[in-house]
Scaffold this motif. Structure first.
Motif, short mmCIF file in Angstrom:
data_model
loop_
_atom_site.label_atom_id
_atom_site.label_comp_id
_atom_site.label_asym_id
_atom_site.label_seq_id
_atom_site.Cartn_x
_atom_site.Cartn_y
_atom_site.Cartn_z
N GLY A 689 0.84 -1.19 0.00
CA GLY A 689 0.00 0.00 0.00
C GLY A 689 0.88 1.25 0.00
O GLY A 689 2.07 1.19 0.31
N ALA A 690 0.27 2.39 -0.32
CA ALA A 690 1.03 3.63 -0.43
C ALA A 690 1.65 4.04 0.91
O ALA A 690 2.76 4.57 0.97
N PHE A 691 0.92 3.79 2.00
CA PHE A 691 1.45 4.19 3.32
C PHE A 691 2.53 3.21 3.77
O PHE A 691 3.52 3.59 4.37
N GLU A 692 2.31 1.95 3.44
CA GLU A 692 3.35 0.96 3.75
C GLU A 692 4.65 1.33 3.03
O GLU A 692 5.75 1.15 3.57
N ALA A 693 4.52 1.86 1.83
CA ALA A 693 5.71 2.22 1.04
C ALA A 693 6.27 3.58 1.43
O ALA A 693 7.26 4.03 0.84
N GLY A 694 5.62 4.25 2.37
CA GLY A 694 6.12 5.56 2.81
C GLY A 694 5.86 6.68 1.82
O GLY A 694 6.59 7.66 1.76
N LEU A 695 4.78 6.53 1.03
CA LEU A 695 4.48 7.56 0.03
C LEU A 695 3.36 8.49 0.52
O LEU A 695 2.66 9.12 -0.27
N ASP A 696 3.25 8.61 1.84
CA ASP A 696 2.15 9.37 2.46
C ASP A 696 1.94 10.74 1.82
O ASP A 696 0.82 11.15 1.56
N ARG A 697 3.06 11.43 1.59
CA ARG A 697 2.89 12.83 1.15
C ARG A 697 2.38 12.96 -0.29
O ARG A 697 2.06 14.04 -0.74
N PHE A 698 2.32 11.83 -0.99
CA PHE A 698 1.80 11.88 -2.35
C PHE A 698 0.36 11.36 -2.44
O PHE A 698 -0.16 11.15 -3.53
N VAL A 699 -0.23 11.11 -1.28
CA VAL A 699 -1.62 10.62 -1.27
C VAL A 699 -2.48 11.71 -0.63
O VAL A 699 -2.34 12.00 0.56
N ASP A 700 -3.33 12.31 -1.42
CA ASP A 700 -4.14 13.41 -0.92
C ASP A 700 -5.54 12.89 -0.57
O ASP A 700 -6.43 12.83 -1.43
N LEU A 701 -5.70 12.50 0.69
CA LEU A 701 -6.98 11.92 1.09
C LEU A 701 -8.09 12.95 1.17
O LEU A 701 -9.26 12.60 1.33
N SER A 702 -7.73 14.24 1.04
CA SER A 702 -8.80 15.25 1.03
C SER A 702 -9.49 15.30 -0.33
O SER A 702 -10.53 15.92 -0.49
N LYS A 703 -8.87 14.67 -1.32
CA LYS A 703 -9.55 14.58 -2.63
C LYS A 703 -10.79 13.71 -2.46
O LYS A 703 -10.70 12.63 -1.89
N PRO A 704 -11.93 14.13 -2.99
CA PRO A 704 -13.15 13.37 -2.71
C PRO A 704 -13.16 11.97 -3.30
O PRO A 704 -13.77 11.07 -2.77
N ASP A 705 -12.47 11.77 -4.42
CA ASP A 705 -12.62 10.48 -5.06
C ASP A 705 -11.38 10.13 -5.89
O ASP A 705 -10.92 10.94 -6.69
N PHE A 706 -10.82 8.99 -5.66
CA PHE A 706 -9.83 8.41 -6.59
C PHE A 706 -9.84 6.91 -6.38
O PHE A 706 -10.27 6.42 -5.32
N ILE A 707 -9.40 6.16 -7.38
CA ILE A 707 -9.46 4.69 -7.27
C ILE A 707 -8.55 4.24 -6.13
O ILE A 707 -7.39 4.64 -6.07
N GLY A 708 -9.09 3.47 -5.24
CA GLY A 708 -8.33 2.95 -4.11
C GLY A 708 -8.41 3.82 -2.87
O GLY A 708 -7.78 3.52 -1.85
N ARG A 709 -9.20 4.90 -2.93
CA ARG A 709 -9.24 5.84 -1.80
C ARG A 709 -9.75 5.17 -0.51
O ARG A 709 -9.15 5.37 0.55
N ASP A 710 -10.81 4.39 -0.63
CA ASP A 710 -11.35 3.76 0.58
C ASP A 710 -10.32 2.85 1.23
O ASP A 710 -10.12 2.86 2.44
N ALA A 711 -9.66 2.08 0.38
CA ALA A 711 -8.64 1.16 0.90
C ALA A 711 -7.47 1.95 1.48
O ALA A 711 -6.90 1.57 2.52
N ALA A 712 -7.13 3.07 0.85
CA ALA A 712 -6.03 3.90 1.35
C ALA A 712 -6.39 4.51 2.71
O ALA A 712 -5.57 4.56 3.63
N LEU A 713 -7.66 4.94 2.81
CA LEU A 713 -8.12 5.48 4.10
C LEU A 713 -8.00 4.43 5.20
O LEU A 713 -7.51 4.70 6.30
N ALA A 714 -8.43 3.22 4.85
CA ALA A 714 -8.38 2.12 5.84
C ALA A 714 -6.93 1.82 6.20
O ALA A 714 -6.60 1.58 7.37
N GLU A 715 -6.07 1.86 5.21
CA GLU A 715 -4.65 1.56 5.48
C GLU A 715 -4.04 2.63 6.37
O GLU A 715 -3.30 2.33 7.31
N LYS A 716 -4.42 3.86 6.09
CA LYS A 716 -3.89 4.97 6.92
C LYS A 716 -4.38 4.79 8.37
O LYS A 716 -3.60 4.96 9.32
#
Ligand SMILES: Cc1cc2nc3c(=O)[nH]c(=O)nc-3n(C[C@H](O)[C@H](O)[C@H](O)COP(=O)(O)OP(=O)(O)OC[C@H]3O[C@@H](n4cnc5c(N)ncnc54)[C@H](O)[C@@H]3O)c2cc1C
Length: 811
Positions: A689-716
């Motif tokens: 996952g993006a957070f596992e890979a340390g790419l936190d700063r490139f994931v903008d969870l404030s964006k309302p919609d992108f593919i994988g957002r729900d899973a990324a939120l859960a991972e965070k």
């Protein structure tokens, strides 16, 4: 025969039957298999039936482990016997290098959960008394090795699939495939037509011909393969009597033979150097239950050596010799998955080890079809790993090379020569003149390192640091102290244009899209929140974006991009391939160098980090990005191919008094390690996952919609289970390569993904994944990485060892 189905699988070999079974297992019942003749009537019926977990790629090795574990389940469901002999297998090393290779395989098996053991030669001899110890230095025992009955196993898959609801139509040859406007496929057969939502090409020996029905020339070729079966041997009878079990399998890498017990004799096969392709253009439809003429002269060199290593075999009578064809891709791994540009058309071809890999292929493909994702990392067998450069004659050369090297070591710094050069840029000759040692990057010749005058531009292949070490060091130091130039034509480049472009990219990518003139770095996730891409995106103007990514993943990414294009035509997508080529300059003098080639303001304020601009550079219309993977001050300059040579000449002329040096891909990979930058396909793969890979700063969870957002939120929220770490390793003369186990307090808890030497920080560096709970253990030597069988102490680097604040890159 049904007239409409969800899936039509073409081909009733072991692979097609496995796909059919796995589809029913995944819950799809409306599935059929179409077989031209009888089940197994391709390459399957005459296979030697051996299975093993050994594979150069850990993910394929894992799938092989899955396949081997499946047979008990199949026997139980179907009531059919697979004819299993789980006798274990010995891999026999004849040199120090081969033993190192086995140590690496053994170390990797630890984190893959596979059962292997390193043995001394007396221990190996006790297990296989037929061998002559003096020809070997050591061995590895693979407990999962064994053999089976190909016919029974294929029928066990088929029966299990039927029990699950599938239908099988024998003597039904598919003669044509046509895509309807609604995206479904009309499958014509000699018994009528079926409409199918999905079609799977499991055509084995005829996979090429099935591919041609939809305009594809798949990179697959059949090779003749021989094995012989001896009469009963007194030595085998005696062993069985004394031990009460069969002899183990064995691979003798030196003589390039594999062997196993059959009845009370031995099956012995070889991958000969003087190998012969079978039907290089077209496979005849009337081929089936025939075998090919054996040619013992061709395998005589292997047999001679084998008989020396196993003298009892030399005395044994030969009962029969089998020569049969089976298929290979250029790298020997299967071609699996959906085909770009042909929605609903799937491949399960080029499976050269159907009894080791067939189950894994069926599992991956069925999950892909049912869930939209294979569920694990199948890149090494993804059909998308080949581009249009993998032509029929290229495939022929590469398959022959691969077949003849089946039992050869591939060293980490070894570039294989067949079918090269395939693609070159206008800089090819000048790079060679500069001393470049070239490597193959997705079919394109790319400089790896530069030999100074008087040094032969040639790699000495090794698992240890090699002859390129001091020269790569000079390149790295040159970049960090003055300015370096490297060719970057091998990056993937795309253009996304149209009124829907921004929304389209915003939906695919995790980061916000840049404003005109700016660049963002962004991962791309699948629906499960796993990494399927990592891109640099520049906005060239309203509704126009340029994007850079991994060269090897171009078809893989295009498949995903096309599948998500809006149907209204508001987005146009273009892959430049070599229609856009580049040169990167990096190092503290790179700004001065660029300023000498353009009248644009390229000062630190006039052209900031992550700025993007079209400008004239060295008289050429160029696109310039202020980014570099070196982690230093630097620029990527992109031009049409006809300008590249002139651009290069003028950069060299303008940079001479600035101390300009050339550097290659290997130096680039070392430099990025000093910055803890991850790399696609090493640190960034679809199992993280993006957070596992340390790419936190490139994931903008404030964006309302992108593919994988729900899973990324859960991972965070959960923190993810893994964490990418960077390590300083107390290495000796061998650095981490990738796939080594990481130990913590005496247990294997993770794996390395890449490594090398940080020449400017004078440390051996590595990256890898460990459980998130251990990633804070920054005590010196808290971890160990197993390099060539030795556990070397390793310490987490919480910050990049070079320019931790990023002031050089951003300044
Ligand atoms: C001598 C020899 C020894 C081997 N030893 C081993 C071993 O020890 N271990 C191991 O794992 N592997 C071994 N193999 C390799 C193994 O046989 C293959 O990996 C396996 O058979 C591949 O199966 P497949 O289903 O992909 O292809 P195939 O067996 O070729 O099956 C393809 C099927 O598709 C059907 N078909 C094709 N086109 C159409 C169409 N248009 N319409 C309908 N039907 C169609 C064909 O009739 C055929 O039945 C060996 C192979 C050979 C030749």
């Amino acid at each position: 025969m049904k007239t409409h189905v969800r899936v039509a699988v073409i081909g009733g070999g072991v692979v097609g039957c496995s796909v059919l079974y796995h589809l029913t297992k995944a819950g799809w019942k409306d599935v059929v298999l179409l077989e031209r003749d009888q089940l197994t009537s391709g390459s399957t019926w005459h296979a030697a039936g051996g299975f093993h977990t050994l594979n150069g790629d850990p993910n394929v090795a894992k799938l092989q482990g899955y396949t081997i574990g499946l047979y008990d389940e199949l026997e139980k469901i179907s009531g059919e016997s697979c004819g299993l002999h789980r006798s274990g297998g010995l891999l026999l090393a004849d040199t120090k290098e081969r033993m190192e290779w086995l140590k690496m395989a053994h170390a990797r098996a630890r984190y893959l959960g596979l059962e292997t053991e390193l043995l001394t030669m007396p221990e190996a001899k006790a297990l296989l008394p037929l061998l002559e110890e003096q020809y070997f230095v050591g061995a590895m025992l693979d407990a999962a090795d064994g053999n089976l009955d190909p016919y029974g196993t294929t029928h066990a898959y088929a029966k299990s699939a039927r029990i699950g609801g599938a239908e099988i139509y024998l003597h039904t040859r598919v003669t044509g495939l046509k895509r309807r406007g609604d995206g479904t496929w009309d499958v014509s057969t000699d018994k009528g037509s079926i409409n199918a939502e999905h079609v799977v090409n499991a055509g084995g020996l005829w996979a090429r011909e099935v591919g041609r029905m939809v305009g594809l020339e798949l990179p697959v070729l059949a090779m003749e393969h021989m094995y012989l079966v001896t009469d009963d041997m007194p030595e085998v009878i005696e062993f069985n009597r004394e031990h009460g079990h069969e002899l183990p399998h064995a691979i003798d890498f030196k003589s390039e033979i594999y062997m196993r017990q059959e009845h009370q004799g031995i099956v012995l096969g070889t991958y000969e150097r003087a190998c012969v392709p079978w039907q290089p253009h077209v496979t005849p439809w009337d081929f089936g239950a025939q075998l090919l003429e054996p040619d013992l002269d061709r395998i005589a060199p292997s047999l001679e050596l084998g008989f020396k290593h196993f003298p009892a075999m030399a005395k044994a009578g030969i009962k029969r010799v089998i020569n049969g064809p089976f298929t290979f891709s250029p790298d020997g791994n299967p071609l699996v998955g959906p085909v770009q540009g042909l929605p609903g058309f799937w491949c399960a071809c080029a499976v050269m080890a159907g009894f080791s890999q067939g189950g894994g292929v069926g599992l991956a493909l069925s999950q892909w079809m049912v869930n939209g994702d294979p569920g694990f990392d199948v890149w090494a067998m993804d059909v998308a790993r080949y581009g249009e450069w993998a032509t029929r004659s290229y495939t022929n050369e590469k398959v022959r090379e691969n077949y003849s090297r089946r039992f050869s070591i591939r060293f980490p710094n070894e570039e294989l020569p067949a079918a090269r050069p395939q693609q070159t840029t206008a800089l090819y000759d000048v790079m060679l003149a500069q001393g470049a040692v070239m490597g193959d990057s997705w079919g394109l010749e790319t400089p790896l390192w530069f030999a100074p005058k008087g040094v032969e531009p040639k790699d000495v292949i090794s698992f240890h640091r090699s002859n390129d070490f001091p020269h790569i060091k000079a390149e790295c130091l040159g970049v960090r102290s003055t300015v370096g130039l490297t060719e970057i034509a091998n990056f993937a480049k795309y253009e996304i244009v149209g009124e829907g472009a921004e929304a389209y990219l915003a939906k695919l990518m995790t980061n916000r899209m840049p404003v005109p003139g700016r660049i963002v770095l962004t991962p791309m996730l699948n629906r499960q929140g796993k990494l399927i891409g990592d891109f640099t995106i520049a906005c060239a103007g309203p509704g126009r974006y340029l994007m850079w990514g991994s060269s090897q993943a171009q078809i893989y990414h295009m498949r995903w991009f096309e599948a998500h294009l809006p149907p209204d035509g508001s987005v146009r997508l273009h892959r430049f391939d070599l229609g856009l080529v580049g040169i990167s300059i990096a190092g503290p003098h790179s700004r001065e160098l660029l300023s000498r080639l353009t009248d644009e303001d390229v000062s630190s304020k006039g052209f900031r980090f992550l700025d993007h601009r079209s400008m004239d550079v060295a008289n050429c219309p160029a696109i310039v990005n202020r980014v570099t993977y070196t982690g230093d001050l630097g620029y990527e300059i992109w031009v049409a191919p006809e300008y590249q040579r002139g651009l290069y000449d003028r950069i060299c002329a303008a940079g001479r008094d600035l101390g300009l040096i050339h550097f290659g891909m290997r130096a680039l990979l070392c430099l990025r390690l000093e910055k803890n930058f991850p790399t696609w396909f090493r640190e960034l793969r679809p199992i993280y996952g993006a957070f596992e890979a340390g790419l936190d700063r490139f994931v903008d969870l404030s964006k309302p919609d992108f593919i994988g957002r729900d899973a990324a939120l859960a991972e965070k929220a959960s923190g993810g289970s893994l964490r990418r770490i960077s390590l300083a390793v107390d290495a000796l003369d061998a650095d981490v390569l990738g796939d080594e186990p990481i130990w913590h307090q005496g247990k294997v808890i993770g794996w390395a993904t890449s490594g090398g030497y940080g020449h400017c920080v004078e440390r051996s560096l590595a990256q890898g994944y460990v459980p998130a709970s251990l990633a804070q253990d920054t005590r010196a030597g808290a971890f160990e990485v197993e390099i060539l069988g030795e556990r070397r102490a390793a310490t987490i680097l919480a910050e990049p060892p070079f320019d931790a604040s990023g002031s050089r890159m951003r300044g």
